[in-house]
Design a protein around this motif. Sequence first.
Motif, PDB file in Angstrom:
ATOM      1  N   SER A  49       0.784  -1.392  -0.047  1.00  0.00           N
ATOM      2  CA  SER A  49      -0.122  -0.255  -0.160  1.00  0.00           C
ATOM      3  C   SER A  49       0.959   1.038   0.120  1.00  0.00           C
ATOM      4  CB  SER A  49      -0.961   0.008   1.374  1.00  0.00           C
ATOM      5  OG  SER A  49      -0.155  -0.180   2.239  1.00  0.00           O
ATOM      6  N   VAL A  50       2.047   1.138   0.777  1.00  0.00           N
ATOM      7  CA  VAL A  50       2.927   2.422   0.720  1.00  0.00           C
ATOM      8  C   VAL A  50       3.360   2.701  -0.877  1.00  0.00           C
ATOM      9  CG1 VAL A  50       5.320   3.199   1.242  1.00  0.00           C
ATOM     10  CG2 VAL A  50       3.871   1.865   2.803  1.00  0.00           C
ATOM     11  N   GLU A  51       3.689   1.704  -1.732  1.00  0.00           N
ATOM     12  CA  GLU A  51       3.889   2.192  -3.148  1.00  0.00           C
ATOM     13  C   GLU A  51       2.878   2.410  -3.863  1.00  0.00           C
ATOM     14  OE1 GLU A  51       6.128  -0.198  -7.094  1.00  0.00           O
ATOM     15  OE2 GLU A  51       5.871  -1.436  -4.999  1.00  0.00           O
ATOM     16  N   PHE A  52       1.542   2.109  -3.540  1.00  0.00           N
ATOM     17  CA  PHE A  52       0.385   2.608  -4.292  1.00  0.00           C
ATOM     18  C   PHE A  52       0.276   3.965  -3.867  1.00  0.00           C
ATOM     19  CE2 PHE A  52      -4.314   3.145  -3.541  1.00  0.00           C
ATOM     20  CZ  PHE A  52      -4.589   3.153  -4.650  1.00  0.00           C
ATOM     21  N   GLN A  53       0.319   4.246  -2.609  1.00  0.00           N
ATOM     22  CA  GLN A  53       0.162   5.517  -2.219  1.00  0.00           C
ATOM     23  C   GLN A  53       1.132   6.618  -2.782  1.00  0.00           C
ATOM     24  OE1 GLN A  53       0.114   5.302   2.324  1.00  0.00           O
ATOM     25  NE2 GLN A  53      -1.469   3.803   1.945  1.00  0.00           N
ATOM     26  N   ASN A  54       2.207   6.094  -3.035  1.00  0.00           N
ATOM     27  CA  ASN A  54       3.377   6.982  -3.736  1.00  0.00           C
ATOM     28  C   ASN A  54       3.085   7.124  -5.141  1.00  0.00           C
ATOM     29  OD1 ASN A  54       4.764   7.399  -1.281  1.00  0.00           O
ATOM     30  ND2 ASN A  54       5.961   5.614  -1.503  1.00  0.00           N
ATOM     31  N   GLU A  55       2.432   6.218  -5.808  1.00  0.00           N
ATOM     32  CA  GLU A  55       2.142   6.276  -6.954  1.00  0.00           C
ATOM     33  C   GLU A  55       0.985   7.295  -7.322  1.00  0.00           C
ATOM     34  OE1 GLU A  55       1.696   5.797 -11.128  1.00  0.00           O
ATOM     35  OE2 GLU A  55       3.447   5.495  -9.842  1.00  0.00           O
ATOM     36  N   VAL A  56      -0.016   7.292  -6.415  1.00  0.00           N
ATOM     37  CA  VAL A  56      -1.223   8.096  -6.511  1.00  0.00           C
ATOM     38  C   VAL A  56      -0.369   9.504  -6.273  1.00  0.00           C
ATOM     39  CG1 VAL A  56      -3.538   8.706  -5.415  1.00  0.00           C
ATOM     40  CG2 VAL A  56      -2.960   6.521  -5.694  1.00  0.00           C
ATOM     41  N   ALA A  57       0.271   9.732  -5.099  1.00  0.00           N
ATOM     42  CA  ALA A  57       0.779  11.090  -5.031  1.00  0.00           C
ATOM     43  C   ALA A  57       1.847  11.538  -6.149  1.00  0.00           C
ATOM     44  CB  ALA A  57       1.700  11.133  -3.812  1.00  0.00           C
ATOM     45  N   ARG A  58       2.499  10.743  -6.832  1.00  0.00           N
ATOM     46  CA  ARG A  58       2.967  11.153  -8.264  1.00  0.00           C
ATOM     47  C   ARG A  58       2.266  11.657  -8.814  1.00  0.00           C
ATOM     48  NH1 ARG A  58       4.334   9.609 -13.114  1.00  0.00           N
ATOM     49  NH2 ARG A  58       3.081   7.596 -12.701  1.00  0.00           N
ATOM     50  N   ARG A  59       1.106  10.747  -9.358  1.00  0.00           N
ATOM     51  CA  ARG A  59       0.251  11.616 -10.340  1.00  0.00           C
ATOM     52  C   ARG A  59      -0.575  12.677  -9.792  1.00  0.00           C
ATOM     53  NH1 ARG A  59      -2.337   6.509 -13.563  1.00  0.00           N
ATOM     54  NH2 ARG A  59      -0.566   4.901 -13.550  1.00  0.00           N
ATOM     55  N   TYR A  60      -0.946  12.829  -8.553  1.00  0.00           N
ATOM     56  CA  TYR A  60      -1.713  13.692  -8.275  1.00  0.00           C
ATOM     57  C   TYR A  60      -0.688  15.223  -8.168  1.00  0.00           C
ATOM     58  CZ  TYR A  60      -5.028  16.092  -4.910  1.00  0.00           C
ATOM     59  OH  TYR A  60      -5.856  16.958  -4.370  1.00  0.00           O
ATOM     60  N   SER A  61       0.632  14.963  -8.131  1.00  0.00           N
ATOM     61  CA  SER A  61       1.548  16.144  -8.095  1.00  0.00           C
ATOM     62  C   SER A  61       1.473  16.880  -9.438  1.00  0.00           C
ATOM     63  CB  SER A  61       2.904  15.644  -7.613  1.00  0.00           C
ATOM     64  OG  SER A  61       3.505  14.746  -8.592  1.00  0.00           O
ATOM     65  N   ALA A  62       1.160  16.176 -10.376  1.00  0.00           N
ATOM     66  CA  ALA A  62       1.047  16.709 -11.684  1.00  0.00           C
ATOM     67  C   ALA A  62       0.362  17.913 -11.926  1.00  0.00           C
ATOM     68  CB  ALA A  62       0.708  15.656 -12.859  1.00  0.00           C
ATOM     69  N   TYR A  63      -0.661  18.240 -11.087  1.00  0.00           N
ATOM     70  CA  TYR A  63      -1.497  19.126 -11.113  1.00  0.00           C
ATOM     71  C   TYR A  63      -0.858  20.463 -10.425  1.00  0.00           C
ATOM     72  CZ  TYR A  63      -5.613  16.393 -12.378  1.00  0.00           C
ATOM     73  OH  TYR A  63      -6.622  15.631 -12.943  1.00  0.00           O
ATOM     74  N   GLY A  64       0.475  20.247  -9.839  1.00  0.00           N
ATOM     75  CA  GLY A  64       1.034  21.431  -9.432  1.00  0.00           C
ATOM     76  C   GLY A  64       0.594  21.879  -8.194  1.00  0.00           C
ATOM     77  N   THR A  65       1.042  23.011  -7.822  1.00  0.00           N
ATOM     78  CA  THR A  65       0.804  23.802  -6.405  1.00  0.00           C
ATOM     79  C   THR A  65       0.689  25.210  -6.483  1.00  0.00           C
ATOM     80  OG1 THR A  65       2.292  22.188  -4.943  1.00  0.00           O
ATOM     81  CG2 THR A  65       1.542  24.147  -3.801  1.00  0.00           C
ATOM     82  N   ASP A  66      -0.612  25.913  -6.064  1.00  0.00           N
ATOM     83  CA  ASP A  66      -0.892  27.188  -6.284  1.00  0.00           C
ATOM     84  C   ASP A  66      -0.159  28.158  -5.123  1.00  0.00           C
ATOM     85  OD1 ASP A  66      -3.058  27.112  -8.378  1.00  0.00           O
ATOM     86  OD2 ASP A  66      -3.612  25.527  -7.036  1.00  0.00           O
ATOM     87  N   GLU A  67       0.561  29.074  -5.381  1.00  0.00           N
ATOM     88  CA  GLU A  67       1.168  29.823  -4.398  1.00  0.00           C
ATOM     89  C   GLU A  67       0.504  30.795  -3.724  1.00  0.00           C
ATOM     90  OE1 GLU A  67       4.319  29.461  -3.856  1.00  0.00           O
ATOM     91  OE2 GLU A  67       4.534  27.875  -5.460  1.00  0.00           O
ATOM     92  N   GLU A  68      -0.625  31.200  -4.298  1.00  0.00           N
ATOM     93  CA  GLU A  68      -1.487  31.872  -3.508  1.00  0.00           C
ATOM     94  C   GLU A  68      -2.814  31.717  -3.267  1.00  0.00           C
ATOM     95  OE1 GLU A  68      -0.659  34.798  -1.659  1.00  0.00           O
ATOM     96  OE2 GLU A  68       1.806  34.625  -2.062  1.00  0.00           O
ATOM     97  N   GLY A  69      -3.634  31.860  -2.233  1.00  0.00           N
ATOM     98  CA  GLY A  69      -4.920  31.863  -2.109  1.00  0.00           C
ATOM     99  C   GLY A  69      -5.299  30.207  -2.473  1.00  0.00           C
ATOM    100  N   PRO A  70      -6.871  29.940  -2.532  1.00  0.00           N
ATOM    101  CA  PRO A  70      -7.126  28.795  -2.982  1.00  0.00           C
ATOM    102  C   PRO A  70      -6.976  28.738  -4.616  1.00  0.00           C
ATOM    103  CG  PRO A  70      -9.352  30.421  -2.736  1.00  0.00           C
ATOM    104  CD  PRO A  70      -7.882  31.094  -2.311  1.00  0.00           C
ATOM    105  N   GLY A  71      -6.285  27.615  -5.036  1.00  0.00           N
ATOM    106  CA  GLY A  71      -6.195  27.583  -6.295  1.00  0.00           C
ATOM    107  C   GLY A  71      -7.250  26.682  -6.609  1.00  0.00           C
TER     108      GLY A  71
END
Length: 535
Positions: free
Chosen positions: A130-152
């Motif tokens: 499950s750890v490898e599965f969660q890391n795979e989901v996190a990797r795909r999720y990170s493709a959306y990037g992070t918003d720097e200000e306010g609610p993105g």
Amino acid sequence: MNHLGTLVSRLPIRRRCLPSNSPTFALNRLARTFSSTPFASKAGKPQKDRFNYNPEIFFDEAPDPEHAAYTRVTSNDLERHTKPPTRVKMLVRDFIEDSLYNPHYGYFPQQATIFTSAGDPIDFRAMRDSVEFQNEVARRYSAYGTDEEGPGRQIWHTPTELFKPYYGQAIAQCLVSEYLLKYFPYEDLVIYEIGAGNGTLAMDILDFIRSAYPEVYERTHYNIVEISGRLAKLQEELLVPRHGCVSISHKSIFHWDRPEPAPCFFLAMEVIDNFAHDMIRYDYRSLEPYQALITVNASGDYGIYYTRVTDPLIASFLNLRRRLGHAPPLPSILKSPSVRSIYNHLPFAPNLSTPEYIPTRMLSLLRTLRNHFPRHRLLLSDFSSLPDAIPGVNAPVVQARVRGSAVACSTLFVRPGLFDIFFPTQFSRLRDMYEHVLAQPSADDDRLPIAPSPLASSASPLSIGAGFFSSFQPQNRRTPADGVASASGLPVGERKSNVFTHAVFMETYADLESTCLRNGENPLVDYYKNVKFLF
């Protein structure tokens, strides 16, 4: 467990654990909390302090003159507004619907993005644990990037997307099994889905039926009812070229006016958590319920006050709850007038109960099903419990994604459109409500004929008495509809619905070998502990 693991196992769709440096201050700048003004007198001046009072409310006997002059609006009235209104008042359910679904500034039309990973589906059998599965989901999720200000971008994911195509295939297997047992080959397979998101669930269901049951696919009709114009367009682009049996209606299910007399399956997957609720509180002196109304002043600040229940939908829900024997969330000891009298004289004892959020829009859906889909079979799935909810009974989670993290608020009264508002469902009570509503005569009985089954004889068995074949009516069966026979030809009625945990439903219908990890764990069964099914 890492943050993503908490997301999947505790609140799989929209929650992540809050890091120690979370930007809560950014969220608080956006959340406009309701005012906390003392009781108002008829002259508009605050009364003197007293021992027993709730400081943020006033009653209809002594309303603030300014608030009393505000225009009373509904969410339907606000659909034409291009920005949140001011100098208005509305019921809590109208405030929630406007915040979530207003076509110009609502959360779902303008902000929400459903997580869809690019590339091939996750290869579960290649994952170590499950750890490898969660890391795979996190990797795909990170493709959306992070918003720097306010609610993105308000990104959230569903089990449909996370476990595609296997989750959709489990739903399809459930529907087809029931269809083959009861209707094939005399009836077509008619499916309705509300809130179909990106269309992934519909695609997985139809792909599976075409591959595994081609003779059923030839008789399949898939109808989507979608309130979001943006998502309706996405669904059309994805589904229609591949499956000609798909029809998409861009409208709210609460505005549905077309009858469906044929037997059909009705899907509501991860939808009713965003159905608007009303707020009520009980007066501890009389145990009388009061409905909450929200006011918005000229500056856009929120207030709240309570009046006696006058809204027909709230009154209908409370009457239905009394008939079903569902007790309100009040201490049983307060049922005694003498005890209430003593309690109300205690210093600093509140004179109103804790706010309770009641699923009035869910009652509207049940009535729509009864009136327009008389031979439907409901398959529904959603949260049965939620962490980080605001104060109150059956209270929602109010949150927004800020700089890549989901941050929960402590109040419902926040800026419309930027925050997700979602509720848990009391499934045992929902089942009681559902079966009771279906047992009532339809308001449209005179104009909505039920299509007779090809198995039925020319003379209805019920026309000569419901007890012609047997005086025994099984408790797990509904009262049969006149002119509609079962596969056996006897009027035994449809089977009543039951509540299942997510794990039990998936163990019954899913291909668990395809989602099993190498160490034997199975995230399709192990996660979503706070989700249940009604079928």
